[in-house]
Design an enzyme around this catalytic site. Structure first.
Site, mmCIF file in Angstrom:
data_model
loop_
_atom_site.group_PDB
_atom_site.id
_atom_site.type_symbol
_atom_site.label_atom_id
_atom_site.label_comp_id
_atom_site.label_asym_id
_atom_site.label_seq_id
_atom_site.Cartn_x
_atom_site.Cartn_y
_atom_site.Cartn_z
ATOM 1 N N HIS A 84 0.424 -1.361 0.082
ATOM 2 C CA HIS A 84 -0.452 -0.095 -0.091
ATOM 3 C C HIS A 84 1.028 1.151 -0.280
ATOM 4 C CE1 HIS A 84 -3.247 -1.843 2.343
ATOM 5 N NE2 HIS A 84 -4.473 -1.193 1.037
ATOM 6 N N CYS A 122 -2.304 2.902 9.613
ATOM 7 C CA CYS A 122 -3.501 2.178 8.198
ATOM 8 C C CYS A 122 -4.718 1.762 10.170
ATOM 9 C CB CYS A 122 -2.972 0.564 8.621
ATOM 10 S SG CYS A 122 -1.727 0.379 7.505
HETATM 11 C C1 LIG Z 1 -1.030 0.010 3.906
HETATM 12 N N1 LIG Z 1 -1.349 -0.707 5.395
HETATM 13 C C2 LIG Z 1 -0.230 -1.428 5.770
HETATM 14 C C3 LIG Z 1 -3.058 -0.293 5.785
HETATM 15 N N2 LIG Z 1 -3.497 0.588 5.384
HETATM 16 N N3 LIG Z 1 -3.562 -1.787 5.794
HETATM 17 C C4 LIG Z 1 -3.572 -2.685 6.571
HETATM 18 C C5 LIG Z 1 -4.263 -3.706 5.785
HETATM 19 C C6 LIG Z 1 -3.857 -5.204 6.244
HETATM 20 C C7 LIG Z 1 -4.557 -6.398 5.904
HETATM 21 N N4 LIG Z 1 -4.132 -6.804 6.468
HETATM 22 C C8 LIG Z 1 -4.783 -6.397 4.546
HETATM 23 O O1 LIG Z 1 -3.825 -6.774 4.182
HETATM 24 O O2 LIG Z 1 -5.453 -5.725 4.239
#
Ligand SMILES: CN(C)C(=N)NCCC[C@H](N)C(=O)O
Length: 277
Positions: free
Chosen positions: A176, A270
């Site tokens: 992300h 996050c």
């Molecule tokens: C950029 N990140 C790390 C975030 N905004 N969110 C984390 C999401 C984590 C979730 N297990 C997934 O893989 O979607």
């Protein structure tokens, strides 16, 4: 040491407690279903983060967590708002799809937002960052490559009426935008160049010559997954080297411990959606 005085601006955030947080599926390289998760500790650490934001003078709304949605704690993925308009999320993986509706209900119940449902796959603030006063006005930086489709960038531009700068992510560990780049204030960013394609690195270097540049170690310690109010930079306590760079640039690092939530592939940012009314 920079002697610029960095001034904080009060923020409004949305968070969702990790009461149902577990790692039962793996949709990013950080998730390992065989690693035990201490949900009680995750809640305690999350509460520490919430209290830190409140102590810094920010308003925090809480979105009720739902059973069967363990990743709902990563509230940043639920939508992206700019000046009262909310561009809703459309998650890539089936396991997270229902989270979008919970976020939508939050904005609709508040009654003050113009919520726009997306057509294109996008994971909210996970892949969109906003700089209210960069390059002559409000600018959106947007990531693609792993989760958000590049078509969502032009959709976001149409919905939000701000220029969107598309950046391609190339390293699956930084899946992300918000684990590779963060806004520090209304016009300054910090980022790890290695997470981006060569062309996107050139774009960032051209547009943001004053950026704080992070290295791989900073990114791997989830240091870039931070939240800043323009002065105080709340970041993962493991990111000590990045904290030193930020202090050098005149910011005030505020470390928080979030070891349990790292097991799901996320950290400070996050867990926090910024609401921009
Ligand atoms: C950029 N990140 C790390 C975030 N905004 N969110 C984390 C999401 C984590 C979730 N297990 C997934 O893989 O979607």
């Amino acid at each position: 040491m920079t002697h610029v005085e960095r001034l904080p601006r009060e923020r409004t955030y949305l968070m969702s407690p990790p009461e149902h947080f577990v790692v039962e599926y793996a949709i990013n390289p950080w998730m390992d279903v065989s690693t035990p998760v201490d949900t009680e500790l995750a809640v305690k650490q999350w509460e520490g983060l919430r209290e830190t934001l409140v102590r810094l003078g920010h308003q925090v709304h809480v979105l009720a967590p739902e059973t069967g949605l363990p990743d709902m704690v990563y509230a940043a993925n639920g939508a992206f708002s700019v000046d009262g308009v909310v561009y809703g999320a459309r998650f890539k993986y089936a396991q997270r799809i229902a989270e979008a509706a919970a976020h939508r209900r939050f904005y609709e119940q508040q009654g003050t937002w113009n919520f726009v449902a997306p057509v294109e796959t996008n994971e909210g603030e996970g892949d969109f960052a906003y700089l209210p006063d960069a390059l002559g006005g409000g600018v959106i930086l947007a990531g693609h490559g792993f989760r958000t489709e590049v078509a969502a960038h032009s959709e976001a531009q149409e919905v939000l009426g701000r220029p969107v700068i598309s950046l391609r992510l190339v390293d699956p560990r930084f899946y992300h935008l918000d684990v590779a780049l963060a806004s520090l204030d209304d016009r300054t960013i910090v980022y790890y160049p290695g997470a981006f394609s060569a062309a996107s690195q050139a774009v960032l270097a051209q547009l943001f010559p004053d950026a704080v540049v992070a290295d791989e170690e900073d990114a791997l310690s989830f240091g870039l997954n931070l939240v800043s109010d323009g002065r105080h930079v709340v970041l993962n306590s493991e990111a000590t080297a990045l904290a030193a760079k930020l202090r050098q640039a005149g910011y005030v690092p505020v470390p928080v411990e979030l070891t349990e939530l790292k097991k799901g592939g996320g950290s400070v940012k996050c867990c926090i959606a910024e609401l921009r009314p």
